[in-house]
Design a protein around this motif. Structure first.
Motif, PDB file in Angstrom:
ATOM      1  N   UNK A  51       0.868  -1.175   0.000  1.00 19.12           N
ATOM      2  CA  UNK A  51       0.000   0.000   0.000  1.00 19.12           C
ATOM      3  C   UNK A  51       0.908   1.229   0.000  1.00 19.12           C
ATOM      4  N   UNK A  52       0.846   1.986  -1.069  1.00 21.16           N
ATOM      5  CA  UNK A  52       1.712   3.156  -1.233  1.00 21.16           C
ATOM      6  C   UNK A  52       0.862   4.416  -1.334  1.00 21.16           C
ATOM      7  N   UNK A  53       1.266   5.425  -0.583  1.00 24.31           N
ATOM      8  CA  UNK A  53       0.604   6.726  -0.633  1.00 24.31           C
ATOM      9  C   UNK A  53       1.507   7.657  -1.441  1.00 24.31           C
ATOM     10  N   UNK A  54       0.979   8.199  -2.528  1.00 25.49           N
ATOM     11  CA  UNK A  54       1.802   9.073  -3.360  1.00 25.49           C
ATOM     12  C   UNK A  54       1.889  10.471  -2.747  1.00 25.49           C
ATOM     13  N   UNK A  97       8.091   4.526   6.006  1.00 33.95           N
ATOM     14  CA  UNK A  97       7.431   3.258   6.328  1.00 33.95           C
ATOM     15  C   UNK A  97       6.497   3.499   7.518  1.00 33.95           C
ATOM     16  N   UNK A  98       5.280   2.982   7.431  1.00 35.89           N
ATOM     17  CA  UNK A  98       4.327   3.118   8.535  1.00 35.89           C
ATOM     18  C   UNK A  98       4.935   2.525   9.803  1.00 35.89           C
ATOM     19  N   UNK A  99       4.718   3.207  10.917  1.00 37.54           N
ATOM     20  CA  UNK A  99       5.331   2.817  12.189  1.00 37.54           C
ATOM     21  C   UNK A  99       5.107   1.360  12.550  1.00 37.54           C
ATOM     22  N   UNK A 100       3.917   0.844  12.289  1.00 42.57           N
ATOM     23  CA  UNK A 100       3.628  -0.539  12.666  1.00 42.57           C
ATOM     24  C   UNK A 100       4.322  -1.575  11.784  1.00 42.57           C
ATOM     25  N   UNK A 101       5.037  -1.126  10.750  1.00 45.32           N
ATOM     26  CA  UNK A 101       5.775  -2.026   9.869  1.00 45.32           C
ATOM     27  C   UNK A 101       7.285  -1.962  10.083  1.00 45.32           C
ATOM     28  N   UNK A 133       5.891  -9.140   3.961  1.00 44.44           N
ATOM     29  CA  UNK A 133       5.581  -7.714   3.814  1.00 44.44           C
ATOM     30  C   UNK A 133       4.211  -7.467   3.179  1.00 44.44           C
ATOM     31  N   UNK A 134       3.396  -8.511   3.091  1.00 37.35           N
ATOM     32  CA  UNK A 134       2.046  -8.351   2.552  1.00 37.35           C
ATOM     33  C   UNK A 134       1.286  -7.335   3.405  1.00 37.35           C
ATOM     34  N   UNK A 135       0.851  -6.240   2.779  1.00 36.71           N
ATOM     35  CA  UNK A 135       0.147  -5.174   3.486  1.00 36.71           C
ATOM     36  C   UNK A 135       1.041  -4.026   3.917  1.00 36.71           C
ATOM     37  N   UNK A 136       2.345  -4.109   3.595  1.00 35.83           N
ATOM     38  CA  UNK A 136       3.271  -3.024   3.930  1.00 35.83           C
ATOM     39  C   UNK A 136       2.714  -1.699   3.448  1.00 35.83           C
ATOM     40  N   UNK A 137       2.789  -0.702   4.319  1.00 35.11           N
ATOM     41  CA  UNK A 137       2.263   0.631   3.996  1.00 35.11           C
ATOM     42  C   UNK A 137       3.418   1.629   4.011  1.00 35.11           C
ATOM     43  N   UNK A 155      -2.865   0.390  -4.186  1.00 38.98           N
ATOM     44  CA  UNK A 155      -2.633  -0.997  -3.765  1.00 38.98           C
ATOM     45  C   UNK A 155      -1.897  -1.673  -4.912  1.00 38.98           C
ATOM     46  N   UNK A 156      -0.670  -2.116  -4.622  1.00 42.54           N
ATOM     47  CA  UNK A 156       0.211  -2.623  -5.658  1.00 42.54           C
ATOM     48  C   UNK A 156       0.518  -4.096  -5.435  1.00 42.54           C
TER      49      UNK A 156
END
Length: 105
Positions: free
Chosen positions: A5-8, A52-56, A94-98, A15-16
């Motif tokens: 999951x990437x935020x531009x 990278x999102x903190x929870x990752x 890393x499935x769901x990595x944000x 969702x890639x």
């Protein structure tokens, strides 16, 4: 096949589908996100900088010293979440990595 999951930079979520073995940088570029990656993934620039999102953060391998040095030199550095996407190999875990693309330097 993991989903990233990437935020531009405009705040839009993407969702890639990612192949394992690719770098995160390759996934972002292959999906037309605005990642320059001018060194081609050699860890010699910081044009693939992401947050990278903190929870990752604990799911990733620790930064190598050269990655840490490059990302710390960015004016958009954030202690903790700043990473170079070329240094993050995509794995099934890393499935769901944000991630969020950092502003361009």
């Amino acid at each position: 096949m993991p989903t990233i999951i990437a935020i531009d930079r405009a705040g839009q979520e993407h969702r890639l589908a990612a192949d394992t073995g690719q770098s995160l940088m390759q996934v972002l570029r292959d999906n037309d996100l605005d990642v320059m990656a001018i060194c081609g993934g050699c860890c010699s620039c910081a044009t693939c900088h992401v947050y990278v999102a903190d929870d990752w953060l604990t799911a990733l391998d620790p930064q190598a010293p050269d990655e840490r040095e490059l990302v710390q030199d960015s004016p958009h550095f954030r202690a903790g979440p700043s990473r170079l996407s070329c240094q993050i190999p995509v794995t099934d875990r890393l499935d769901g990595l944000r991630v969020t693309l950092a502003p361009e330097d």
